[in-house]
Design a protein around this motif. Structure first.
Motif, PDB file in Angstrom:
ATOM      1  N   ALA A   1      44.487   2.824  29.755  1.00 40.91           N
ATOM      2  CA  ALA A   1      43.905   2.390  31.025  1.00 40.91           C
ATOM      3  C   ALA A   1      42.875   1.290  30.823  1.00 40.91           C
ATOM      4  CB  ALA A   1      43.268   3.588  31.736  1.00 40.91           C
ATOM      5  N   LEU A   2      42.151   1.329  29.703  1.00 34.10           N
ATOM      6  CA  LEU A   2      41.132   0.316  29.445  1.00 34.10           C
ATOM      7  C   LEU A   2      41.748  -0.988  28.963  1.00 34.10           C
ATOM      8  CD1 LEU A   2      38.102  -0.311  29.342  1.00 34.10           C
ATOM      9  CD2 LEU A   2      38.090   0.533  26.977  1.00 34.10           C
ATOM     10  N   ASN A   3      42.722  -0.909  28.077  1.00 33.09           N
ATOM     11  CA  ASN A   3      43.426  -2.081  27.557  1.00 33.09           C
ATOM     12  C   ASN A   3      44.918  -1.908  27.829  1.00 33.09           C
ATOM     13  OD1 ASN A   3      41.110  -3.419  26.252  1.00 33.09           O
ATOM     14  ND2 ASN A   3      41.147  -1.642  24.889  1.00 33.09           N
ATOM     15  N   PRO A   4      45.397  -2.375  28.976  1.00 40.97           N
ATOM     16  CA  PRO A   4      46.802  -2.141  29.342  1.00 40.97           C
ATOM     17  C   PRO A   4      47.809  -2.754  28.379  1.00 40.97           C
ATOM     18  CG  PRO A   4      45.508  -2.886  31.228  1.00 40.97           C
ATOM     19  CD  PRO A   4      44.649  -3.084  30.029  1.00 40.97           C
ATOM     20  N   VAL A   5      47.422  -3.863  27.727  1.00 43.12           N
ATOM     21  CA  VAL A   5      48.350  -4.550  26.832  1.00 43.12           C
ATOM     22  C   VAL A   5      47.653  -4.756  25.487  1.00 43.12           C
ATOM     23  CG1 VAL A   5      49.850  -6.540  26.515  1.00 43.12           C
ATOM     24  CG2 VAL A   5      49.317  -5.750  28.824  1.00 43.12           C
ATOM     25  N   VAL A   6      48.367  -4.459  24.395  1.00 45.30           N
ATOM     26  CA  VAL A   6      47.823  -4.602  23.045  1.00 45.30           C
ATOM     27  C   VAL A   6      48.724  -5.542  22.259  1.00 45.30           C
ATOM     28  CG1 VAL A   6      47.204  -3.418  20.908  1.00 45.30           C
ATOM     29  CG2 VAL A   6      46.838  -2.290  23.115  1.00 45.30           C
ATOM     30  N   PHE A   7      48.113  -6.538  21.631  1.00 51.25           N
ATOM     31  CA  PHE A   7      48.846  -7.541  20.861  1.00 51.25           C
ATOM     32  C   PHE A   7      48.596  -7.327  19.369  1.00 51.25           C
ATOM     33  CE2 PHE A   7      47.846  -9.274  24.990  1.00 51.25           C
ATOM     34  CZ  PHE A   7      49.006  -9.898  25.396  1.00 51.25           C
ATOM     35  N   THR A   8      49.639  -7.547  18.559  1.00 54.70           N
ATOM     36  CA  THR A   8      49.531  -7.399  17.104  1.00 54.70           C
ATOM     37  C   THR A   8      50.333  -8.502  16.434  1.00 54.70           C
ATOM     38  OG1 THR A   8      49.396  -4.987  17.332  1.00 54.70           O
ATOM     39  CG2 THR A   8      49.841  -5.868  15.133  1.00 54.70           C
ATOM     40  N   ALA A   9      49.662  -9.294  15.585  1.00 54.32           N
ATOM     41  CA  ALA A   9      50.365 -10.312  14.802  1.00 54.32           C
ATOM     42  C   ALA A   9      51.067  -9.635  13.622  1.00 54.32           C
ATOM     43  CB  ALA A   9      49.384 -11.372  14.313  1.00 54.32           C
ATOM     44  N   VAL A  10      52.333  -9.901  13.460  1.00 59.49           N
ATOM     45  CA  VAL A  10      53.126  -9.283  12.401  1.00 59.49           C
ATOM     46  C   VAL A  10      53.097 -10.193  11.172  1.00 59.49           C
ATOM     47  CG1 VAL A  10      55.406  -8.439  11.723  1.00 59.49           C
ATOM     48  CG2 VAL A  10      54.626  -8.188  14.088  1.00 59.49           C
ATOM     49  N   PRO A  11      52.637  -9.720  10.004  1.00 62.31           N
ATOM     50  CA  PRO A  11      52.623 -10.550   8.797  1.00 62.31           C
ATOM     51  C   PRO A  11      54.036 -10.963   8.391  1.00 62.31           C
ATOM     52  CG  PRO A  11      51.281  -8.567   8.518  1.00 62.31           C
ATOM     53  CD  PRO A  11      52.059  -8.385   9.777  1.00 62.31           C
ATOM     54  N   LEU A  12      54.176 -12.189   7.923  1.00 60.87           N
ATOM     55  CA  LEU A  12      55.498 -12.679   7.532  1.00 60.87           C
ATOM     56  C   LEU A  12      56.151 -11.846   6.429  1.00 60.87           C
ATOM     57  CD1 LEU A  12      55.310 -16.589   7.608  1.00 60.87           C
ATOM     58  CD2 LEU A  12      56.392 -15.027   9.212  1.00 60.87           C
ATOM     59  N   PRO A  13      55.406 -11.358   5.416  1.00 62.94           N
ATOM     60  CA  PRO A  13      56.080 -10.548   4.392  1.00 62.94           C
ATOM     61  C   PRO A  13      56.731  -9.278   4.932  1.00 62.94           C
ATOM     62  CG  PRO A  13      53.985 -11.335   3.558  1.00 62.94           C
ATOM     63  CD  PRO A  13      54.027 -11.680   5.023  1.00 62.94           C
ATOM     64  N   GLN A  14      56.311  -8.813   6.117  1.00 61.64           N
ATOM     65  CA  GLN A  14      56.914  -7.615   6.702  1.00 61.64           C
ATOM     66  C   GLN A  14      58.076  -7.948   7.634  1.00 61.64           C
ATOM     67  OE1 GLN A  14      53.923  -5.259   8.669  1.00 61.64           O
ATOM     68  NE2 GLN A  14      52.512  -5.302   6.924  1.00 61.64           N
ATOM     69  N   LEU A  15      58.341  -9.228   7.859  1.00 69.17           N
ATOM     70  CA  LEU A  15      59.266  -9.661   8.900  1.00 69.17           C
ATOM     71  C   LEU A  15      60.625 -10.052   8.328  1.00 69.17           C
ATOM     72  CD1 LEU A  15      59.470 -10.357  11.983  1.00 69.17           C
ATOM     73  CD2 LEU A  15      58.773 -12.678  11.362  1.00 69.17           C
ATOM     74  N   TYR A  16      61.682  -9.646   9.042  1.00 68.66           N
ATOM     75  CA  TYR A  16      63.053 -10.036   8.718  1.00 68.66           C
ATOM     76  C   TYR A  16      63.746 -10.377  10.031  1.00 68.66           C
ATOM     77  CZ  TYR A  16      61.995  -7.721   4.286  1.00 68.66           C
ATOM     78  OH  TYR A  16      61.409  -7.347   3.114  1.00 68.66           O
ATOM     79  N   LEU A  17      64.554 -11.436  10.022  1.00 69.91           N
ATOM     80  CA  LEU A  17      65.132 -11.941  11.259  1.00 69.91           C
ATOM     81  C   LEU A  17      66.627 -12.160  11.117  1.00 69.91           C
ATOM     82  CD1 LEU A  17      62.452 -14.695  12.036  1.00 69.91           C
ATOM     83  CD2 LEU A  17      62.560 -12.409  13.047  1.00 69.91           C
ATOM     84  N   ASP A  18      67.295 -12.107  12.274  1.00 68.97           N
ATOM     85  CA  ASP A  18      68.707 -12.468  12.349  1.00 68.97           C
ATOM     86  C   ASP A  18      68.968 -12.978  13.765  1.00 68.97           C
ATOM     87  OD1 ASP A  18      71.286 -12.914  11.672  1.00 68.97           O
ATOM     88  OD2 ASP A  18      71.799 -10.835  11.218  1.00 68.97           O
ATOM     89  N   THR A  19      69.996 -13.777  13.893  1.00 73.94           N
ATOM     90  CA  THR A  19      70.322 -14.372  15.187  1.00 73.94           C
ATOM     91  C   THR A  19      71.516 -13.676  15.818  1.00 73.94           C
ATOM     92  OG1 THR A  19      71.646 -16.042  14.038  1.00 73.94           O
ATOM     93  CG2 THR A  19      69.387 -16.635  14.604  1.00 73.94           C
ATOM     94  N   GLY A  20      71.668 -13.934  17.126  1.00 74.15           N
ATOM     95  CA  GLY A  20      72.760 -13.358  17.881  1.00 74.15           C
ATOM     96  C   GLY A  20      73.828 -14.383  18.192  1.00 74.15           C
ATOM     97  N   PRO A  21      74.636 -14.121  19.205  1.00 72.85           N
ATOM     98  CA  PRO A  21      75.767 -15.015  19.509  1.00 72.85           C
ATOM     99  C   PRO A  21      75.349 -16.392  19.999  1.00 72.85           C
ATOM    100  CG  PRO A  21      75.535 -13.315  21.192  1.00 72.85           C
ATOM    101  CD  PRO A  21      74.618 -12.935  20.087  1.00 72.85           C
TER     102      PRO A  21
END
Length: 522
Positions: free
Chosen positions: A155-175
């Protein structure tokens, strides 16, 4: 040139959800592998305090290779400048407006209703941790790729943002070559799993360990991917897996635009690639050259202070054991002139010229020369606007990608959370919601170009043909409406067509009665 085949996914028809997620995760790991060495080199020379892609003890020093801080300071300035130009703090850097499919006669009323919603949204964003986490993500975008997680708060902070470190990140694309599948691998205490994921179902073995009092770190993999089985409404699948047990902790389905908690974005990319390329990658040759030159200058200075000497020796000199470092004593044959200093190999005066050029190239690559030296005479507002317009033109393609992959998805995610919490209501016209329009300084730079074009045209027509031709040729009400839109004037401050017609009628009627109407137009 050989064609690089994309890694394929091998999934058994009888595989469970954990096996399917881990199979896609292996493909994402393969796609990231070629970028690790490039990104890690950027970390070593420009971001030594960031989490490494390789094993590293907490607090371990990574400053051994750094002799020049131009890149370190330049990346911080780049992130701050990009943040002030794209998503400035305590400012409305975007607004909700009626889309093109909304009937024109309804747009003014819809826009007025959306102004209050926009104000509330940015009040929530400005009171959250968005500014801090966005800066962390924009530092990563200097390398080319960044990611932010946006979760529902309390209720106090409706939205919480977190930067994700690149070493923890893995990506792939779609169609459609978009980042439709995002993975995050991280370690977490077993006792904190139920806190981070209240709906999690722990594997039996791990539950027994916790019941016996054993609490340890376990590796988990989060995956959010777009489900394209529905082309009408956006559907995202969320799954959390513990690879050690090949078990699923959480499996959920999110529906609606902005339902994905992850927003991954890139600076630019080559066709067919998943990971992005940032300005720091382009500046790395200059960064390494500058670092090497400063290192050589320091070594030369140390030699000038300590010196290298020769001394008599009654043994046999082995050239392989001679090291040309400050303080070295080199043995010579007996009967020579004794100990003597060795002259330096050469002058390093040219190094200052190399450093000046390299440092300028680094700052230029990171767009840190656009607003000039802050220690000189302050620039006028016109000059600042012009330089911001130049910056907008230089990063035009990257700005468009950041707008599409970062700014708009962030606002859609915030809208999704606030609507889910029942805090806002978005008007829907013809079954479609509103669109997002950027009002950041970089976006306004292009708007000012359009304003200047109209202004130059009006001045030219008035100068050549007189004000009568301007009134005859130009639609005054439409031009004023166009300029108000370009300046970002709220619709609540602009009279609509009915109000203008009523005011014009009142002024005409009062003029016929002999009443002075010169002050009624305001």
């Amino acid at each position: 040139m050989p064609i690089i085949q994309q890694p394929a996914i091998s999934i058994s028809p009888t595989a469970n959800s954990a096996e399917r997620v881990l199979a896609r995760f292996e493909r994402a790991k393969t796609l990231r592998q070629p970028w690790i060495s490039e990104y890690e080199e950027c970390y070593e020379y420009a971001l030594p305090s960031r989490e490494s892609f390789y094993a590293q003890a907490p607090g371990q020093s990574r400053l051994d290779k750094i002799f020049d801080e131009t890149a370190i300071v330049g990346v911080q300035e780049f992130a701050s400048r990009l943040q002030s130009g794209l998503i400035p703090n305590y400012a409305r850097w975007a607004e909700l407006i009626a889309g093109s499919e909304v009937p024109e006669e309804e747009r003014s009323e819809v826009n007025k209703a959306l102004e209050d919603v926009t104000e509330y949204i940015f009040e929530i964003i400005q009171n959250s941790n968005f500014a801090q986490e966005a800066n962390e993500s924009l530092i990563d975008i200097a390398l080319g790729t960044a990611c932010m997680r946006i979760d529902e708060g309390d209720a106090l902070n409706p939205v919480v943002f977190t930067a994700v470190p690149l070493p923890q990140l893995y990506l792939d694309t779609g169609p459609h070559d978009k980042l439709d599948s995002i993975f995050r691998e991280r370690s977490i205490k077993a006792s904190n799993i139920k806190v981070a994921y209240p709906n999690a179902t722990l594997p039996m073995e791990l539950a027994r360990e916790l019941a016996s009092g054993t609490d340890r770190y376990v590796t988990i993999v989060e995956n959010v991917y777009r489900d394209w089985s529905s082309l009408v409404n956006e559907v995202n699948k969320f799954c959390v897996v513990i690879p050690e047990y090949n078990a699923v902790l959480v499996e959920e389905t999110y529906r609606g635009t902005g339902s994905s908690p992850y927003v991954a974005f890139r600076w630019s990319k080559a066709a067919g690639e998943v990971w992005g390329r940032g300005p720091l990658l382009n500046a790395m040759p200059a960064v390494k050259t500058t670092n090497l030159v400063v290192q050589m200058i320091l070594e030369n200075a140390q030699m000038a202070i300590s010196g290298i000497y020769t001394a008599e020796d009654d043994g046999i000199v082995n050239p392989s054991n001679i090291r040309l470092i400050p303080g070295t004593i080199i043995p010579v044959a007996p009967g020579s002139a004794g100990i003597r200093p060795v002259a330096a190999a050469g002058s390093f005066d040219v190094a200052q010229l190399v450093l000046s050029d390299m440092r300028m190239n680094i700052r230029k690559a990171l767009y840190n020369e656009m607003l000039g030296n802050p220690n000189t005479t302050p620039m006028s507002a016109t000059e600042v606007a012009q330089r911001m317009a130049d910056l907008s033109r230089q990063i035009g393609s990257a700005f468009g990608r950041l707008q599409a992959e970062f700014v708009n998805p962030v606002l859609r995610r915030v809208l999704f959370i606030l609507k889910k919490q029942g805090r806002i209501e978005i008007p829907t016209v013809n079954g479609r919601e509103v669109q997002v329009r950027s009002t950041s300084p970089l976006a306004q730079a292009q708007a000012f170009e359009d304003i200047n074009a109209v202004n130059r045209f009006l001045e030219l027509v008035q100068t050549r043909f007189g004000p009568q031709m301007v009134n005859l040729f130009v639609k005054g009400d439409e031009t004023t409406k166009y300029l108000a839109t370009k300046f970002g004037v709220p619709d609540s401050l602009v009279r609509n067509e009915a109000e203008r017609a009523e005011l014009a009628q009142n002024i005409a009627q009062m003029g016929q009665n002999g009443i002075d109407t010169s002050s009624l137009a305001g």
